[in-house]
Design an enzyme around this catalytic site. Structure first.
Site, PDB file in Angstrom:
ATOM      1  N   HIS A 186       6.004   1.227 -16.381  1.00  0.00           N
ATOM      2  CA  HIS A 186       6.777   0.417 -15.224  1.00  0.00           C
ATOM      3  C   HIS A 186       8.150   0.054 -15.649  1.00  0.00           C
ATOM      4  O   HIS A 186       8.962   0.603 -14.518  1.00  0.00           O
ATOM      5  CB  HIS A 186       6.132  -1.113 -14.975  1.00  0.00           C
ATOM      6  N   GLU A 427      -4.354  14.737  -8.191  1.00  0.00           N
ATOM      7  CA  GLU A 427      -4.017  13.789  -9.424  1.00  0.00           C
ATOM      8  C   GLU A 427      -5.029  13.905 -10.499  1.00  0.00           C
ATOM      9  O   GLU A 427      -4.997  13.405 -11.513  1.00  0.00           O
ATOM     10  CB  GLU A 427      -3.846  12.382  -9.303  1.00  0.00           C
ATOM     11  N   ASP A 451      -0.807  11.238 -13.386  1.00  0.00           N
ATOM     12  CA  ASP A 451      -2.058  10.995 -13.553  1.00  0.00           C
ATOM     13  C   ASP A 451      -2.875  12.443 -13.988  1.00  0.00           C
ATOM     14  O   ASP A 451      -3.840  12.311 -14.579  1.00  0.00           O
ATOM     15  CB  ASP A 451      -2.706  10.440 -12.341  1.00  0.00           C
ATOM     16  N   CYS A 498       5.324  15.333  -7.430  1.00  0.00           N
ATOM     17  CA  CYS A 498       5.906  13.938  -7.200  1.00  0.00           C
ATOM     18  C   CYS A 498       5.920  13.301  -8.504  1.00  0.00           C
ATOM     19  O   CYS A 498       6.311  11.876  -8.847  1.00  0.00           O
ATOM     20  CB  CYS A 498       5.565  13.082  -6.012  1.00  0.00           C
TER      21      CYS A 498
HETATM   22  C1  PEP Z   1       1.450  10.395 -10.569  1.00  0.00           C
HETATM   23  O1  PEP Z   1       0.271  10.157 -10.603  1.00  0.00           O
HETATM   24  O2  PEP Z   1       2.184  11.729 -10.969  1.00  0.00           O
HETATM   25  C2  PEP Z   1       2.364   9.726  -9.456  1.00  0.00           C
HETATM   26  C3  PEP Z   1       3.382  10.101  -8.978  1.00  0.00           C
HETATM   27  O3  PEP Z   1       1.829   8.481  -9.248  1.00  0.00           O
HETATM   28  P1  PEP Z   1       1.795   7.142  -9.868  1.00  0.00           P
HETATM   29  O4  PEP Z   1       2.828   7.228 -11.104  1.00  0.00           O
HETATM   30  O5  PEP Z   1       2.315   5.962  -8.935  1.00  0.00           O
HETATM   31  O6  PEP Z   1       0.780   6.970 -10.485  1.00  0.00           O
HETATM   32 MG    MG Z   2      -0.728   8.505  -9.704  1.00  0.00          MG
END
Ligand code: PEP
Ligand code: MG
Length: 572
Positions: A186, A427, A451, A498
């Site tokens: 975080h 993911e 993920d 992303c």
């Molecule tokens: C990911 O899992 O790559 C993602 C962008 O989602 P988060 O980091 O919010 O789990």
């Molecule tokens: Mg994710």
């Protein structure tokens, strides 16, 4: 002077005074002789705690609205309840306990009552009681728990959770250093979103640094220097100025299109997690928002926000986008992200549990209310909806059906809803391998490598003991990315990326070579990503990507990429 090396997770250089954020862990006497003095200590600490909560409430009201502020009312009620205070006083008077010991015992007793309750919501109140107990303990010990910064400071902590960072005034944050954490924790995500440097993984730092010490953070090298010598301070001041100058230059690059030297175009979008970040995204030249994490709508709220409230919050973002496209991800909560306003079951393996789209399909009324809030904002057709944590085709067909129902309901109310594309995050290995089937049900894909890496390499993304395994450039992950792009393109579907991989300098030429359509990154990285893309040719990047797919380790991939970049672009 102390110099320590950690993991750099957000770029930049900061120099400033340290603010050491410590949660109470105070050793105290168990018994006292002067019980009256002890009662006075407790009463004073109680008043101080109440004062602090009232201030936090005021701040939360101003910055986050009524629902998020409600938690502080609940905390005040507990502190004003004689069931709590009488018990503490009784322990001090009748057993001669110290104020600290009496508070610990009282909090433990009352928390235990909540813990055995059936109702998950009431069960969760045990945490509030313990949290309040800790706050009083800190007042008794004279340490400071809230992140109340009087002046711009560098925050040093063991770890920083969403519930901690929500308390800080952003103008006063120069940077973060934590003992725990990794690239996707975080604090790192927040730092990148805010555009301040962060270094994580430096052991025992909160014991070595004192409030007010001068600290330098080098968010490029992962170095933290405490009370530097004059010479070093001078060098870093110059570096910081140069860095700021370069950032201004980068902003200009951010406005240019991301086109390779041989004319292949990519979109570079922003990942954002709350309204205030849109400005940073636009300023750095985002082609759109590739991932809007909507968890901010519910984090810290006592009650699940109303549809009206969510509509208003989302509007703040949409209104600033100048019609650029935005991919709104439906709530990705559950499992490791417990949300106080939802009664979620306790799970043994939360990362494999009821999270993302699974939770939305399990709580349809909440899902529908969020979808309505999103769709009410899509009058111009620039909003796309994305589901997180998909592993089955059935999840997508069911979720899609609900979106269609909601659109019909809104239309019957007379609401104008523009064309809404629907996509999913890739993911899970299952989603990656089933992409050709999934392509029949979605308009686009966005690969969430944070993920995807976690599930492919079977490595908890938050666990520092196995952090050495977590590398999104592992060939197994790249093979899945390649498979997704190939199959999705065969079906004419668009693919973004992303996860944090999209801003990893070693990964960018490989993602270009694998021909993803979009890279979505924290706002501050946009110019950097565009700069790399503009320095290379797609033809050569493709050759690099195919070599990377044939490697055996993430390290080999990184070496290949570094050799590739070395001769092409200096100083990137
Ligand atoms: C990911 O899992 O790559 C993602 C962008 O989602 P988060 O980091 O919010 O789990
Ligand atoms: Mg994710």
């Amino acid at each position: 002077m102390i110099e320590k090396k950690g993991i750099p997770t957000s770029p930049g250089i900061a120099i400033g005074k340290a603010f050491v954020y410590k949660k109470a862990n105070v050793k105290v006497e168990k018994h006292v002789l002067n019980t009256e003095a002890e009662i006075r200590r407790f009463e004073h600490a109680l008043e101080e705690t109440k004062k602090q909560i009232k201030e936090l409430k005021k701040k939360a009201l101003k910055e986050m609205g009524e629902e998020k502020a409600a938690i502080f009312d609940a905390h005040l009620m507990i502190l004003e309840d004689p069931a709590f205070t009488d018990k503490v006083l009784k322990y001090i008077r009748e057993r001669g306990l110290s104020a600290e010991e009496a508070v610990v015992k009282t909090a433990r007793d009352i928390a235990a009552i909540f813990e055995i309750m059936e109702d998950e919501y009431m069960k969760a109140r045990a945490e509030d009681i313990r949290d309040l107990g800790n706050q009083i303990l800190e007042k008794l010990a004279g340490t400071c728990r809230e992140l109340k910064l009087e002046e711009p400071s560098i925050i040093i902590a063991r770890e920083l959770l969403p519930s901690d960072t929500v308390k800080i005034k952003r103008e006063n944050i120069l940077g973060f250093v934590t003992e725990l954490g990794g690239v996707t924790s975080h604090v790192s995500i927040i730092a990148r979103a805010m555009g301040v440097p962060a270094v994580v993984g430096i052991k025992n730092l909160t014991q070595t640094v004192k409030n007010g010490d001068v600290v330098i953070i080098d968010g490029y090298r992962g170095v933290v220097i405490v009370n530097p010598e004059e010479e070093i301070l001078k060098t870093y001041r110059e570096k910081m100025e140069e860095d700021l100058r370069q950032r201004e230059e980068f902003k200009k690059i951010g406005k240019l299109p991301a086109v390779t030297k041989d004319g292949v175009s990519f979109e570079v979008a922003a990942n954002i997690g709350e309204p205030s970040e849109v400005y940073l995204a636009m300023e750095n030249g985002a082609d759109g928002i590739g991932l809007l994490r909507t968890e901010f709508l519910v984090m810290g709220s006592e009650k699940f926000p109303s549809e009206e409230k969510m509509t208003k919050e989302l509007k703040k973002i949409i209104a600033r986008l100048e019609d650029k496209p935005v991919i709104v991800r439906t709530l990705d909560i559950g499992g490791d992200k417990p949300i106080s306003c939802l009664k979620l079951p306790k799970e043994l393996n939360p990362f494999l549990g009821l999270r993302g789209i699974r939770l939305s399909l399990n709580r349809k009324e909440i899902f529908k209310s969020q979808l309505k809030a999103i769709l009410r904002n899509n009058t111009r057709g620039n909003i796309k909806i994305m589901f997180p944590m998909v592993s089955l085709v059935e999840e997508v067909t069911e979720a899609r059906k609900i979106v269609e129902e909601v659109i019909e309901e809104l239309k019957s109310e007379g609401v104008k809803v523009g064309k809404t594309e629907i996509g999913i995050m890739v993911e899970t290995p299952s989603a990656a391998l089933m992409v050709d089937a999934l392509a029949e049900h979605v308009d686009f894909f966005s690969i969430g490598t944070n993920d995807l890496t976690q599930y492919t390499l079977a490595v908890d993304r938050t666990n520092e003991h196995v952090a050495y395994i977590f590398d999104h450039l592992h060939p197994s992950v790249l093979k899945l990315v390649n498979h997704v792009v190939e199959k999705a393109h065969e079906k004419g579907k668009w693919v973004g990326v992303c996860g944090e991989i999209a801003s990893d300098i070693d990964a960018i030429p490989i993602l270009v070579g694998l021909r993803v359509d979009e890279l979505s990154v924290a706002p501050l990285f946009i110019p950097r990503v565009k700069r790399i893309i503009r320095f290379i040719t797609y033809k050569e990047a493709r050759e690099l990507a195919f070599k990377a797919l044939k490697t055996q380790t993430a390290q080999e991939v990184r070496e290949l990429s570094r050799r590739f970049m070395k001769n092409r672009a200096k100083n990137i």
